[in-house]
Design a protein around this motif. Structure first.
Motif, PDB file in Angstrom:
ATOM      1  N   PRO A 123      -1.933   2.686  -8.810  1.00  0.00           N
ATOM      2  CA  PRO A 123      -2.182   3.312  -7.796  1.00  0.00           C
ATOM      3  C   PRO A 123      -3.204   4.583  -8.025  1.00  0.00           C
ATOM      4  O   PRO A 123      -4.150   4.759  -7.274  1.00  0.00           O
ATOM      5  CB  PRO A 123      -0.880   3.710  -7.172  1.00  0.00           C
ATOM      6  CG  PRO A 123       0.074   3.504  -8.273  1.00  0.00           C
ATOM      7  CD  PRO A 123      -0.478   2.563  -9.141  1.00  0.00           C
ATOM      8  N   ALA A 124      -2.791   5.382  -9.037  1.00  0.00           N
ATOM      9  CA  ALA A 124      -3.518   6.522  -9.064  1.00  0.00           C
ATOM     10  C   ALA A 124      -5.091   6.163  -9.690  1.00  0.00           C
ATOM     11  O   ALA A 124      -6.267   6.663  -9.048  1.00  0.00           O
ATOM     12  CB  ALA A 124      -2.844   7.213 -10.350  1.00  0.00           C
ATOM     13  N   TRP A 157       0.792  -1.226  -0.052  1.00  0.00           N
ATOM     14  CA  TRP A 157       0.118  -0.104  -0.002  1.00  0.00           C
ATOM     15  C   TRP A 157       0.712   1.296   0.098  1.00  0.00           C
ATOM     16  O   TRP A 157       0.458   2.441   0.273  1.00  0.00           O
ATOM     17  CB  TRP A 157      -1.145  -0.053   1.220  1.00  0.00           C
ATOM     18  CG  TRP A 157      -1.753  -1.236   1.340  1.00  0.00           C
ATOM     19  CD1 TRP A 157      -1.568  -2.539   2.134  1.00  0.00           C
ATOM     20  CD2 TRP A 157      -2.878  -1.641   0.514  1.00  0.00           C
ATOM     21  NE1 TRP A 157      -2.539  -3.318   1.945  1.00  0.00           N
ATOM     22  CE2 TRP A 157      -3.245  -2.979   1.271  1.00  0.00           C
ATOM     23  CE3 TRP A 157      -3.584  -1.041  -0.455  1.00  0.00           C
ATOM     24  CZ2 TRP A 157      -4.592  -3.558   0.501  1.00  0.00           C
ATOM     25  CZ3 TRP A 157      -4.523  -1.528  -1.139  1.00  0.00           C
ATOM     26  CH2 TRP A 157      -5.295  -2.825  -0.622  1.00  0.00           C
ATOM     27  N   THR A 158       2.016   1.202  -0.425  1.00  0.00           N
ATOM     28  CA  THR A 158       3.063   2.274  -0.327  1.00  0.00           C
ATOM     29  C   THR A 158       2.423   3.549  -0.888  1.00  0.00           C
ATOM     30  O   THR A 158       2.662   4.858  -0.657  1.00  0.00           O
ATOM     31  CB  THR A 158       4.434   1.954  -0.663  1.00  0.00           C
ATOM     32  OG1 THR A 158       4.981   0.741  -0.019  1.00  0.00           O
ATOM     33  CG2 THR A 158       5.262   3.209  -0.798  1.00  0.00           C
ATOM     34  N   GLU A 159       1.956   3.268  -2.071  1.00  0.00           N
ATOM     35  CA  GLU A 159       1.541   4.537  -3.120  1.00  0.00           C
ATOM     36  C   GLU A 159       0.183   4.997  -2.523  1.00  0.00           C
ATOM     37  O   GLU A 159      -0.352   6.045  -2.993  1.00  0.00           O
ATOM     38  CB  GLU A 159       1.535   4.158  -4.473  1.00  0.00           C
ATOM     39  CG  GLU A 159       2.815   3.603  -5.027  1.00  0.00           C
ATOM     40  CD  GLU A 159       3.662   4.679  -5.182  1.00  0.00           C
ATOM     41  OE1 GLU A 159       3.344   5.610  -5.346  1.00  0.00           O
ATOM     42  OE2 GLU A 159       5.170   4.182  -5.075  1.00  0.00           O
ATOM     43  N   ILE A 160      -0.485   4.150  -1.715  1.00  0.00           N
ATOM     44  CA  ILE A 160      -1.874   4.589  -0.994  1.00  0.00           C
ATOM     45  C   ILE A 160      -2.040   5.183   0.097  1.00  0.00           C
ATOM     46  O   ILE A 160      -2.794   6.086   0.236  1.00  0.00           O
ATOM     47  CB  ILE A 160      -2.845   3.267  -1.425  1.00  0.00           C
ATOM     48  CG1 ILE A 160      -2.950   2.414  -2.503  1.00  0.00           C
ATOM     49  CG2 ILE A 160      -4.123   3.616  -0.736  1.00  0.00           C
ATOM     50  CD1 ILE A 160      -3.091   3.296  -3.860  1.00  0.00           C
ATOM     51  N   LEU A 218       0.100  -1.327  -6.658  1.00  0.00           N
ATOM     52  CA  LEU A 218       1.371  -0.985  -7.157  1.00  0.00           C
ATOM     53  C   LEU A 218       1.328  -0.748  -8.688  1.00  0.00           C
ATOM     54  O   LEU A 218       2.074   0.008  -9.186  1.00  0.00           O
ATOM     55  CB  LEU A 218       2.334  -1.964  -6.765  1.00  0.00           C
ATOM     56  CG  LEU A 218       2.719  -2.067  -5.207  1.00  0.00           C
ATOM     57  CD1 LEU A 218       3.627  -3.321  -5.105  1.00  0.00           C
ATOM     58  CD2 LEU A 218       3.363  -0.729  -4.882  1.00  0.00           C
TER      59      LEU A 218
END
Length: 284
Positions: A264-265, A39-42, A261
């Motif tokens: 994510p956008a 979930w790093t980008e979230i 991943l």
């Protein structure tokens, strides 16, 4: 990066939990072969308006290599225990892959703890709706992972190569950032780490029974969203349609299995309005 990483003891195990932000809680449940770093980008964008809670699932990541408890019912109890430990009476719950059956059972068994539910890229036991997806049989690794003791013995020393296959396939060949890939490999290296991962597959018959019993006894009553990509597509949405009172379905185009991943956008574009605060649904 998360605001805080902490160790939480819950349901007989210890696990790492990343938290960030403040506001209505959002619980993020990953799958295989991931950790909370899926979930790093979230996490950052959601933390602008929510308290984001992203645990490592039982036996995965830095936590206890539990001997048992990899069925979805026990994992749902783990998730509820994490909310208890963080003094959160309820949360929006977002799950993918192996986290999806656990999130579903938490919502079915303890609906007062789940304000909204987002389920992605998984199947729910043997519920009708996934026949087209399973027409040629389940994915090859399901059977390989399910044989007790086999996969972890064969794969020791080749964990990186094995995980790289899943990370490439799950992003349609695009791959994931190297630091996240390395963290995943570290988390799944060693015979005991692999045993824990494959225990999720060995518990699938128990999980399927639990899901069947839950559906026989009730329905999903909270707003629910099903998000598919490749390869699950709309199979999960079709499984949910007969058992959910309020279901929205989406298919993310040109996206692999690892949606958080790979796209994510696009995932945030779907999540942000769905998770928008609705005071009338806050616990009283």
């Amino acid at each position: 990066m998360p605001g805080t990483l902490r160790q939480i003891t819950v349901n007989g195990i210890q696990t790492t939990v990343a938290t960030a932000g403040s506001g209505p809680a959002v619980l993020l449940l990953h799958g295989f072969p991931h950790t909370w770093r899926l979930w790093t980008e979230i996490i950052g964008p959601l933390a602008d308006h929510h308290r984001v809670i992203a645990p490592d699932l039982r036996g995965l990541g830095d936590g206890t290599r539990a001997a048992e408890g990899y069925d979805a019912g026990t994992l749902a109890a783990d998730a509820e225990g994490i909310l208890d430990a963080l003094d959160e009476p309820a949360a929006e719950v977002v799950a993918i892959d192996a986290g999806t059956p656990a999130a579903f059972l938490l919502a079915m068994r303890r609906p007062e703890r789940v304000r909204r539910l987002v389920l992605m890229e998984s199947l729910l036991g043997s519920l009708p709706g996934a026949e087209d997806f399973l027409d040629a049989g389940p994915p090859w690794w399901f059977g390989f992972h399910a044989v007790p003791g086999l996969a972890e013995t064969v794969l020791v020393g080749h964990e990186a190569e094995y995980l790289d296959w899943f990370l490439a396939a799950g992003t349609l060949g695009r791959g994931v950032p190297s630091e996240i890939r390395d963290a995943f490999v570290d988390a799944y290296t060693g015979q005991d780490a692999l045993r824990c991962a494959f225990s999720y597959y060995r518990a699938m018959p128990a999980t399927a029974r639990q899901i069947g019993e839950a559906v026989a006894a009730g329905r999903l009553t909270m707003p629910t969203m099903a998000i598919g990509a490749h390869p699950v597509g709309r199979a999960l949405e079709r499984q949910l349609r007969p058992v959910a009172d309020d279901l929205t379905g989406h298919l993310v185009e040109d996206c692999g299995h690892i949606i958080p991943l790979d796209r994510p956008a696009e995932l945030l574009r779907l999540l942000t309005p769905f998770l928008a605060t609705d005071v009338s649904r806050r616990p009283r």
